[in-house]
Scaffold this motif. Structure first.
Motif, PDB file in Angstrom:
ATOM      1  N   MET A 111       0.836  -1.208   0.000  1.00  0.00           N
ATOM      2  CA  MET A 111       0.000   0.000   0.000  1.00  0.00           C
ATOM      3  C   MET A 111       0.872   1.260   0.000  1.00  0.00           C
ATOM      4  O   MET A 111       0.586   2.227  -0.707  1.00  0.00           O
ATOM      5  CB  MET A 111      -0.956  -0.003   1.207  1.00  0.00           C
ATOM      6  CG  MET A 111      -2.072  -1.019   1.059  1.00  0.00           C
ATOM      7  SD  MET A 111      -3.290  -0.944   2.392  1.00  0.00           S
ATOM      8  CE  MET A 111      -2.391  -1.678   3.738  1.00  0.00           C
ATOM      9  N   PHE A 112       1.935   1.231   0.791  1.00  0.00           N
ATOM     10  CA  PHE A 112       2.857   2.375   0.841  1.00  0.00           C
ATOM     11  C   PHE A 112       3.505   2.598  -0.526  1.00  0.00           C
ATOM     12  O   PHE A 112       3.524   3.709  -1.060  1.00  0.00           O
ATOM     13  CB  PHE A 112       3.929   2.110   1.908  1.00  0.00           C
ATOM     14  CG  PHE A 112       4.952   3.203   2.035  1.00  0.00           C
ATOM     15  CD1 PHE A 112       4.790   4.233   2.942  1.00  0.00           C
ATOM     16  CD2 PHE A 112       6.098   3.203   1.238  1.00  0.00           C
ATOM     17  CE1 PHE A 112       5.737   5.253   3.066  1.00  0.00           C
ATOM     18  CE2 PHE A 112       7.047   4.214   1.343  1.00  0.00           C
ATOM     19  CZ  PHE A 112       6.869   5.239   2.260  1.00  0.00           C
ATOM     20  N   ASP A 186       0.261   8.122   6.118  1.00  0.00           N
ATOM     21  CA  ASP A 186       1.589   7.679   5.712  1.00  0.00           C
ATOM     22  C   ASP A 186       2.508   8.885   5.585  1.00  0.00           C
ATOM     23  O   ASP A 186       2.056  10.020   5.524  1.00  0.00           O
ATOM     24  CB  ASP A 186       1.548   6.854   4.414  1.00  0.00           C
ATOM     25  CG  ASP A 186       1.239   7.696   3.186  1.00  0.00           C
ATOM     26  OD1 ASP A 186       0.711   8.820   3.329  1.00  0.00           O
ATOM     27  OD2 ASP A 186       1.498   7.221   2.064  1.00  0.00           O
ATOM     28  N   ASP A 187       3.785   8.612   5.593  1.00  0.00           N
ATOM     29  CA  ASP A 187       4.775   9.671   5.449  1.00  0.00           C
ATOM     30  C   ASP A 187       5.915   9.106   4.614  1.00  0.00           C
ATOM     31  O   ASP A 187       6.656   8.222   5.069  1.00  0.00           O
ATOM     32  CB  ASP A 187       5.273  10.114   6.830  1.00  0.00           C
ATOM     33  CG  ASP A 187       6.208  11.326   6.735  1.00  0.00           C
ATOM     34  OD1 ASP A 187       7.089  11.315   5.860  1.00  0.00           O
ATOM     35  OD2 ASP A 187       6.053  12.269   7.527  1.00  0.00           O
ATOM     36  N   MET A 192       6.905   5.777   6.968  1.00  0.00           N
ATOM     37  CA  MET A 192       5.929   5.389   7.989  1.00  0.00           C
ATOM     38  C   MET A 192       4.550   5.173   7.378  1.00  0.00           C
ATOM     39  O   MET A 192       4.145   5.878   6.457  1.00  0.00           O
ATOM     40  CB  MET A 192       5.818   6.482   9.049  1.00  0.00           C
ATOM     41  CG  MET A 192       6.947   6.511  10.067  1.00  0.00           C
ATOM     42  SD  MET A 192       7.007   5.061  11.151  1.00  0.00           S
ATOM     43  CE  MET A 192       5.356   5.036  11.843  1.00  0.00           C
ATOM     44  N   ILE A 193       3.835   4.206   7.941  1.00  0.00           N
ATOM     45  CA  ILE A 193       2.441   3.986   7.561  1.00  0.00           C
ATOM     46  C   ILE A 193       1.680   3.536   8.807  1.00  0.00           C
ATOM     47  O   ILE A 193       2.223   2.808   9.646  1.00  0.00           O
ATOM     48  CB  ILE A 193       2.322   2.932   6.427  1.00  0.00           C
ATOM     49  CG1 ILE A 193       0.865   2.766   5.978  1.00  0.00           C
ATOM     50  CG2 ILE A 193       2.930   1.591   6.819  1.00  0.00           C
ATOM     51  CD1 ILE A 193       0.699   1.961   4.687  1.00  0.00           C
ATOM     52  N   CYS A 204       3.690   1.226  11.543  1.00  0.00           N
ATOM     53  CA  CYS A 204       4.869   0.548  11.017  1.00  0.00           C
ATOM     54  C   CYS A 204       5.854   1.520  10.388  1.00  0.00           C
ATOM     55  O   CYS A 204       5.474   2.369   9.584  1.00  0.00           O
ATOM     56  CB  CYS A 204       4.428  -0.489   9.976  1.00  0.00           C
ATOM     57  SG  CYS A 204       5.782  -1.310   9.135  1.00  0.00           S
ATOM     58  N   CYS A 205       7.128   1.370  10.764  1.00  0.00           N
ATOM     59  CA  CYS A 205       8.215   2.004  10.026  1.00  0.00           C
ATOM     60  C   CYS A 205       8.761   0.916   9.104  1.00  0.00           C
ATOM     61  O   CYS A 205       9.203  -0.139   9.574  1.00  0.00           O
ATOM     62  CB  CYS A 205       9.314   2.507  10.970  1.00  0.00           C
ATOM     63  SG  CYS A 205      10.690   3.262  10.059  1.00  0.00           S
TER      64      CYS A 205
END
Length: 333
Positions: A111-112, A186-187, A192-193, A204-205
């Motif tokens: 997804m990220f 997210d970022d 990160m998400i 999660c990282c």
């Protein structure tokens, strides 16, 4: 090396477009796509038409986010993964915690990475040119390139020698305390998400080889067995996001030389720590800024958090370090 163990590197020639399978790199027709956010997730949480803002300020709906994906990758790798995660998610926190961490990493990573590919494709024709285009930041691209090597464990039979590429936390949230069933954040910069699925919050990282989980082991030991109030879960999430912001290293991944008879690719990891600084120093003001974003819906400001600049307020722990069973929101009875 056997063909099924060969890795694809789209970053070498920036091969991002509608005719290249995101996972294997094969040339495909434009109708071959997979959803970034799976159908089951969008239907279960009624987010199909929910808006999502991209880096170029354009707004898309969750259903609009798709990535080019050949039929083989879709049916052999993506679909089976979705079925496993869906079954685990139906069991709530216990189901997600019981799922093999590698599968949860792959699912979040897909997804990220799918969101990232949409950003990269949009950068070719942006609505408003982002101030910091991802494709123009070598350090960012190096991170994504590193991450994509291990994300290919989706397709390539792969084991990680003595690490998991990411730190994953599954937090139990008191869903009765708040009507929100789904949240997503997210970022890209910090990899990160986080997702909230009813009473389960996954944070999660994706690129730290569990360094964050080790750094936060005391906090996690207190949080893991408990059901958190939403404001506490938001604080925990802010701590992880800020920890990822402080991370000062980029893991690199190196496949071991495969022998002709090998069926699995073994991945080793190196972290360039010549600087000896894995995390940059913690700064209360920067952390308070991130926490205020997470606590905005409760009306808690950065000024509230930093009433004592040396000790930002916490809904998780008392000043003596005891876990707070019943947090009181500042300014609310």
């Amino acid at each position: 090396m056997q063909q099924h163990l060969a890795l694809f590197d789209p970053f070498e020639k920036m091969q991002f477009g509608y005719r290249t399978c995101f996972l294997c790199g094969n040339t495909i027709t434009q109708d071959q796509v997979t959803q970034v956010f799976p159908e089951w997730l969008m239907q279960e949480y009624d987010i199909t038409e929910r808006p999502l803002q991209m880096l170029d300020q354009s707004v898309v709906q969750f259903k609009d986010l798709q990535v080019p994906c050949c039929r083989r990758c879709q049916t052999q790798y993506i679909q089976p993964l979705e079925e496993q995660v869906q079954a685990a998610a139906q069991q709530g926190v216990a189901g997600l915690r019981a799922l093999e961490p590698k599968l949860l990493f792959q699912w979040l990573g897909k997804m990220f990475y799918g969101t990232l590919i949409n950003e990269l494709i949009k950068e070719q024709d942006p609505l408003i040119k982002p101030e910091y285009a991802v494709s123009e930041q070598p350090k960012m691209l190096m991170k994504f390139q590193s991450f994509f090597k291990v994300l290919q464990s989706l397709r390539v039979p792969m084991t990680f020698a003595d690490f998991l590429p990411g730190s994953i936390f599954v937090v139990d949230v008191d869903a009765a305390a708040e009507p929100s069933r789904f949240e997503f954040r997210d970022d890209l910069t910090t990899m990160m998400i986080s997702l909230r699925l009813d009473n389960a919050m996954i944070v999660c990282c994706l690129l730290d080889n569990e360094l964050l989980k080790r750094a936060m082991r005391r906090v996690w030991a207190e949080v893991e067995p408990r059901k958190l109030q939403p404001i506490q879960a938001a604080e925990f999430s802010a701590r992880v996001f800020y920890g990822a912001y402080l991370l000062n290293v980029i893991p690199d991944y190196l496949p071991r030389q495969a022998k002709p008879q090998d069926e699995v690719l073994v991945m080793d990891s190196l972290i360039d720590d010549v600087t000896d600084v894995i995390f940059n120093p913690w700064e209360n003001s920067a952390y308070a800024k991130m926490l205020a974003l997470s606590w905005a819906r409760w009306g808690v400001t950065q000024a509230d958090i930093l009433k004592d600049p040396e000790a930002p307020i916490s809904m998780l722990f008392t000043p003596a370090g005891e876990f707070v069973e019943f947090p009181e929101v500042p300014g609310q009875a």
